[in-house]
Design an enzyme around this catalytic site. Sequence first.
Site, PDB file in Angstrom:
ATOM      1  N   TYR A   1     -36.847  10.033   5.766  1.00 25.85           N
ATOM      2  CA  TYR A   1     -35.509   9.376   6.313  1.00 25.85           C
ATOM      3  C   TYR A   1     -34.161  10.227   5.725  1.00 25.85           C
ATOM      4  O   TYR A   1     -34.110  10.316   4.839  1.00 25.85           O
ATOM      5  CB  TYR A   1     -35.810   7.909   6.364  1.00 25.85           C
ATOM      6  CG  TYR A   1     -36.418   6.883   7.538  1.00 25.85           C
ATOM      7  CD1 TYR A   1     -37.635   7.897   7.676  1.00 25.85           C
ATOM      8  CD2 TYR A   1     -37.400   5.758   6.556  1.00 25.85           C
ATOM      9  CE1 TYR A   1     -38.867   5.979   8.283  1.00 25.85           C
ATOM     10  CE2 TYR A   1     -38.001   4.630   7.031  1.00 25.85           C
ATOM     11  CZ  TYR A   1     -38.913   5.366   8.040  1.00 25.85           C
ATOM     12  OH  TYR A   1     -39.878   4.917   8.795  1.00 25.85           O
TER      13      TYR A   1
ATOM     14  N   SER B   1     -49.711   2.929   8.318  1.00 29.72           N
ATOM     15  CA  SER B   1     -48.275   2.497   9.521  1.00 29.72           C
ATOM     16  C   SER B   1     -48.777   3.401  10.721  1.00 29.72           C
ATOM     17  O   SER B   1     -49.775   4.031  10.601  1.00 29.72           O
ATOM     18  CB  SER B   1     -46.724   2.984   8.992  1.00 29.72           C
ATOM     19  OG  SER B   1     -46.270   3.106   9.964  1.00 29.72           O
ATOM     20  N   ASN B   2     -49.088   2.683  11.772  1.00 31.48           N
ATOM     21  CA  ASN B   2     -49.551   3.049  12.809  1.00 31.48           C
ATOM     22  C   ASN B   2     -50.685   3.630  12.895  1.00 31.48           C
ATOM     23  O   ASN B   2     -51.391   4.447  13.659  1.00 31.48           O
ATOM     24  CB  ASN B   2     -48.648   4.078  13.580  1.00 31.48           C
ATOM     25  CG  ASN B   2     -46.881   4.294  13.333  1.00 31.48           C
ATOM     26  OD1 ASN B   2     -46.548   3.475  13.807  1.00 31.48           O
ATOM     27  ND2 ASN B   2     -46.205   4.684  12.329  1.00 31.48           N
TER      28      ASN B   2
ATOM     29  N   GLY C   1     -38.730   1.596  24.814  1.00 36.30           N
ATOM     30  CA  GLY C   1     -39.294   3.475  25.146  1.00 36.30           C
ATOM     31  C   GLY C   1     -39.950   3.710  23.367  1.00 36.30           C
ATOM     32  O   GLY C   1     -39.550   2.754  22.484  1.00 36.30           O
TER      33      GLY C   1
ATOM     34  N   GLY D   1     -33.134   3.262  23.411  1.00 32.80           N
ATOM     35  CA  GLY D   1     -32.064   2.613  23.137  1.00 32.80           C
ATOM     36  C   GLY D   1     -33.085   0.855  22.295  1.00 32.80           C
ATOM     37  O   GLY D   1     -33.191   0.849  22.781  1.00 32.80           O
TER      38      GLY D   1
HETATM   39  N1  NAP Z   1     -43.207   3.350  11.057  1.00 35.61           N
HETATM   40  C1  NAP Z   1     -42.804   3.584  11.880  1.00 35.61           C
HETATM   41  O1  NAP Z   1     -43.407   4.831  12.157  1.00 35.61           O
HETATM   42  C2  NAP Z   1     -41.296   3.389  11.935  1.00 35.61           C
HETATM   43  C3  NAP Z   1     -40.585   4.137  13.057  1.00 35.61           C
HETATM   44  C4  NAP Z   1     -39.867   3.773  13.214  1.00 35.61           C
HETATM   45  C5  NAP Z   1     -38.874   3.088  12.275  1.00 35.61           C
HETATM   46  N2  NAP Z   1     -39.339   2.294  11.428  1.00 35.61           N
HETATM   47  C6  NAP Z   1     -38.508   1.051  10.531  1.00 35.61           C
HETATM   48  O2  NAP Z   1     -38.454   0.049  11.285  1.00 35.61           O
HETATM   49  C7  NAP Z   1     -37.115   0.101  10.814  1.00 35.61           C
HETATM   50  C8  NAP Z   1     -35.994  -0.618  12.054  1.00 35.61           C
HETATM   51  O3  NAP Z   1     -36.037   1.044  13.431  1.00 35.61           O
HETATM   52  P1  NAP Z   1     -34.699   0.731  14.332  1.00 35.61           P
HETATM   53  O4  NAP Z   1     -34.045   0.794  13.503  1.00 35.61           O
HETATM   54  O5  NAP Z   1     -35.091   1.612  15.075  1.00 35.61           O
HETATM   55  O6  NAP Z   1     -35.079  -0.217  14.583  1.00 35.61           O
HETATM   56  P2  NAP Z   1     -34.119  -1.357  16.030  1.00 35.61           P
HETATM   57  O7  NAP Z   1     -33.418  -2.230  15.247  1.00 35.61           O
HETATM   58  O8  NAP Z   1     -34.863  -1.889  16.948  1.00 35.61           O
HETATM   59  O9  NAP Z   1     -32.617   0.119  16.179  1.00 35.61           O
HETATM   60  C9  NAP Z   1     -32.083  -0.327  15.563  1.00 35.61           C
HETATM   61  C10 NAP Z   1     -30.780   0.804  16.226  1.00 35.61           C
HETATM   62  O10 NAP Z   1     -30.115  -0.443  17.584  1.00 35.61           O
HETATM   63  C11 NAP Z   1     -28.962  -0.250  17.451  1.00 35.61           C
HETATM   64  N3  NAP Z   1     -28.448  -1.637  17.757  1.00 35.61           N
HETATM   65  C12 NAP Z   1     -27.848  -1.748  19.427  1.00 35.61           C
HETATM   66  N4  NAP Z   1     -26.970  -3.021  19.559  1.00 35.61           N
HETATM   67  C13 NAP Z   1     -27.933  -4.257  18.396  1.00 35.61           C
HETATM   68  C14 NAP Z   1     -28.514  -5.407  18.251  1.00 35.61           C
HETATM   69  N5  NAP Z   1     -27.429  -6.021  19.113  1.00 35.61           N
HETATM   70  N6  NAP Z   1     -29.345  -5.238  17.573  1.00 35.61           N
HETATM   71  C15 NAP Z   1     -29.740  -5.034  16.477  1.00 35.61           C
HETATM   72  N7  NAP Z   1     -29.822  -3.521  16.606  1.00 35.61           N
HETATM   73  C16 NAP Z   1     -28.742  -3.162  17.857  1.00 35.61           C
HETATM   74  C17 NAP Z   1     -28.437  -0.125  16.219  1.00 35.61           C
HETATM   75  O11 NAP Z   1     -27.140   0.391  15.958  1.00 35.61           O
HETATM   76  P3  NAP Z   1     -26.449   0.000  14.654  1.00 35.61           P
HETATM   77  O12 NAP Z   1     -26.813  -0.102  13.453  1.00 35.61           O
HETATM   78  O13 NAP Z   1     -24.969   0.479  15.152  1.00 35.61           O
HETATM   79  O14 NAP Z   1     -26.449  -1.643  14.923  1.00 35.61           O
HETATM   80  C18 NAP Z   1     -29.366   0.646  15.940  1.00 35.61           C
HETATM   81  O15 NAP Z   1     -29.215   2.194  16.174  1.00 35.61           O
HETATM   82  C19 NAP Z   1     -36.241   1.303  10.512  1.00 35.61           C
HETATM   83  O16 NAP Z   1     -35.385   1.403   9.683  1.00 35.61           O
HETATM   84  C20 NAP Z   1     -37.383   2.228   9.607  1.00 35.61           C
HETATM   85  O17 NAP Z   1     -37.871   0.845   8.493  1.00 35.61           O
HETATM   86  C21 NAP Z   1     -40.962   2.571  11.159  1.00 35.61           C
END
Ligand code: NAP
Length: 303
Positions: free
Chosen positions: A52, A145-146, A218, A222
């Site tokens: 990350y 994971s996955n 997706g 987004g």
């Molecule tokens: N194991 C894997 O393969 C894998 C893959 C991907 C992620 N992860 C883990 O999962 C965690 C979460 O993934 P993710 O970051 O994609 O999570 P997410 O919570 O689905 O998406 C967060 C993103 O959405 C935006 N967002 C916009 N409006 C929002 C709202 N109302 N509420 C919450 N978020 C909003 C956030 O922007 P703002 O920051 O401006 O709110 C941020 O850019 C990661 O930090 C990581 O630890 C693991």
Amino acid sequence: MYNIDLGKSGLKVPTIGVGCMRIANMSESEISAFVDTALQMGANFFDHADIYGGGKSEEVFGKAITPSMREKVIIQTKCGIRKGQYDFSYEHIVNSVDGSLKRLGTDYIDVLLLHRPDALMEPDEVARAFSYLKETGKVRNFGVSNHNPYQIQLLQNALDMPLCANQLQLSIMHTPMIDAGINVNMYNNSATVRDGGVLDFCRLNNITIQPWSPMQYGFFEGCFVDSNKFPELNEVLKRIGDKYSVSKTTIAIAWILRHPAKMQPITGTTNLNRLADSLKAADIKLTREEWYEIYRTAGNKLP
Ligand SMILES: NC(=O)c1ccc[n+]([C@@H]2O[C@H](COP(=O)([O-])OP(=O)(O)OC[C@H]3O[C@@H](n4cnc5c(N)ncnc54)[C@H](OP(=O)(O)O)[C@@H]3O)[C@@H](O)[C@H]2O)c1
């Protein structure tokens, strides 16, 4: 916030984890506020990966965690993804953990996950790496994971410790693991089993599912909350949110928590208000009708 068991690890963890994939560019004071907001709401579980921010996420987080705070937080990180390949070799796993320990400024990792399946995985080699990491105290618990059920079983057979977690993509707008289970034996697209039945497998084997990207549609396309691509879903989330006096964000996380598999969604926001909103979901229990209404409004067919 309430705690759940992280699989068979013996570790009690908050039912919502805080993802650190997007924190690399935050300032020191922003990270401190981010960590404080989470801790004040009982969310002391932080999810990382060696990759990350190219290692920066672990580094900035490590600086924010003072030695006196270390025992109060649970740090999970991942390894196994390299540029152009996956790598579950002994050398890569051990070197990756050493790198994470250094960047995080700690001498132990609470949970280590293998990030994405490596087609060339040798279970005995992974077992050797895990045993070394456990014996040296560098890593206390292990997961994946996955991964699909057969991959987990193949690896588990070689290990003398339980795999406690499987981190998988799941959100209101990304539900293949749920769809297949309610369209058994049908010709429609939702009946396609894309994950080998991982949801039921993890429940049967007491492996905690950690939904990643709980707000995305997706593959990182987004956030569906407030997106004009999903007007009906947003209307329903708003109406249900109003009933509980919480935001749409809270309801989106509460929807995952309402599933009886006792999952641990991992939030991704870096915005403090949205983080607090996400964590409030632990206090909301949606009704069966609300859960299905949201699922239906996300575009899924039900009778
Ligand atoms: N194991 C894997 O393969 C894998 C893959 C991907 C992620 N992860 C883990 O999962 C965690 C979460 O993934 P993710 O970051 O994609 O999570 P997410 O919570 O689905 O998406 C967060 C993103 O959405 C935006 N967002 C916009 N409006 C929002 C709202 N109302 N509420 C919450 N978020 C909003 C956030 O922007 P703002 O920051 O401006 O709110 C941020 O850019 C990661 O930090 C990581 O630890 C693991």
